[in-house]
Design a protein around this motif. Structure first.
Motif, PDB file in Angstrom:
ATOM      1  N   LYS A   1       2.154  10.228  -1.360  1.00 18.53           N
ATOM      2  CA  LYS A   1       1.312   9.430  -2.684  1.00 18.53           C
ATOM      3  C   LYS A   1      -0.020   9.543  -2.406  1.00 18.53           C
ATOM      4  O   LYS A   1      -0.621   9.957  -1.164  1.00 18.53           O
ATOM      5  CB  LYS A   1       1.752   7.894  -2.858  1.00 18.53           C
ATOM      6  CG  LYS A   1       3.067   7.693  -3.185  1.00 18.53           C
ATOM      7  CD  LYS A   1       3.212   6.183  -3.386  1.00 18.53           C
ATOM      8  CE  LYS A   1       4.481   5.639  -3.769  1.00 18.53           C
ATOM      9  NZ  LYS A   1       4.551   4.476  -4.061  1.00 18.53           N
TER      10      LYS A   1
ATOM     11  N   VAL B   1      -3.289   7.010  -2.669  1.00 19.34           N
ATOM     12  CA  VAL B   1      -3.766   5.555  -2.863  1.00 19.34           C
ATOM     13  C   VAL B   1      -5.123   5.496  -2.712  1.00 19.34           C
ATOM     14  O   VAL B   1      -5.741   6.602  -2.420  1.00 19.34           O
ATOM     15  CB  VAL B   1      -2.935   4.655  -1.999  1.00 19.34           C
ATOM     16  CG1 VAL B   1      -1.474   4.803  -2.324  1.00 19.34           C
ATOM     17  CG2 VAL B   1      -3.119   5.028  -0.497  1.00 19.34           C
TER      18      VAL B   1
ATOM     19  N   ALA C   1       0.097  -1.429  -1.376  1.00 22.05           N
ATOM     20  CA  ALA C   1       0.265  -0.498  -2.285  1.00 22.05           C
ATOM     21  C   ALA C   1       1.324   0.354  -2.366  1.00 22.05           C
ATOM     22  O   ALA C   1       1.848   0.861  -3.358  1.00 22.05           O
ATOM     23  CB  ALA C   1      -1.060   0.377  -2.040  1.00 22.05           C
TER      24      ALA C   1
ATOM     25  N   TYR D   1      -1.499   7.930   7.042  1.00 23.65           N
ATOM     26  CA  TYR D   1      -2.311   7.488   5.999  1.00 23.65           C
ATOM     27  C   TYR D   1      -3.776   8.148   6.106  1.00 23.65           C
ATOM     28  O   TYR D   1      -4.423   7.862   7.384  1.00 23.65           O
ATOM     29  CB  TYR D   1      -2.543   6.101   5.718  1.00 23.65           C
ATOM     30  CG  TYR D   1      -3.858   5.667   4.736  1.00 23.65           C
ATOM     31  CD1 TYR D   1      -4.036   5.906   3.559  1.00 23.65           C
ATOM     32  CD2 TYR D   1      -4.604   4.609   5.287  1.00 23.65           C
ATOM     33  CE1 TYR D   1      -4.807   5.510   2.668  1.00 23.65           C
ATOM     34  CE2 TYR D   1      -5.747   4.073   4.376  1.00 23.65           C
ATOM     35  CZ  TYR D   1      -5.768   4.687   3.167  1.00 23.65           C
ATOM     36  OH  TYR D   1      -6.817   4.017   2.483  1.00 23.65           O
TER      37      TYR D   1
END
Length: 173
Positions: free
Chosen positions: A53, A55, A67, A90
């Protein structure tokens, strides 16, 4: 068949019967998905999925957890812009997230939405209809027996025991 005015019991029996037949399918699906939902904290029937994803950038671990809908997300290591957490990474500069999660098959995820639907989802109307119908079943079941009969009195006592047991179990958990 008696001619003349029909009793409330007569009409309650008819509505109870046909509503019961109509709701039998709905109740089967709710029951099945409810049993599956009991095991939501386990990996029962779940398979590992890799999720990628994008974010927001420079998010805190709490913001990232919200999130990604991951409870108690904690960053375990930081190397430059890369942040590592259980089962994923991340990039705080780009917002790219890659992690693995255990998820139910799509069909079971959809069925579980029956129990989790909120007012901003169309399933909310089905839940309201189902709840009102079940409450009608509670009330109409007492019209299945003639007043002042032993069966009705025993049924009321058994119902009271069911309410008390449920309340006790709710407060004990």
């Amino acid at each position: 068949m008696m001619k003349g005015k029909k009793s409330m019991n007569f009409y309650m029996r008819i509505v109870h019967r046909y509503l019961g037949f109509f709701l039998a399918g709905i109740m089967a699906v709710y029951a099945f998905s409810g049993i599956i939902l009991i095991f939501r904290e386990t990996n029962f029937l779940k398979s590992e999925q890799t999720i990628e994803k994008k974010v927001g950038t420079a998010m805190s671990s709490e913001q990232l957890g919200r999130a990604l809908h991951l409870k108690n997300l904690r960053i375990s290591k930081v190397e430059g812009d890369m942040q590592y957490f259980d089962h994923g990474t991340y990039n705080s500069a780009t917002g790219d997230v890659k992690y693995t999660a255990k998820e139910l098959p799509a069909v079971l995820r959809k069925l579980n939405q029956l129990h989790k639907a909120s007012t901003n989802q169309p399933l909310f109307w089905l839940n309201i209809f189902f709840g009102v119908s079940l409450f009608f079943f509670v009330v109409s079941s007492f019209f299945m027996f003639k007043p002042k009969t032993k069966t009705l009195k025993e049924g009321v006592y058994v119902s009271i025991v069911g309410v008390v047991l449920t309340v006790l179990l709710v407060f004990m958990s």
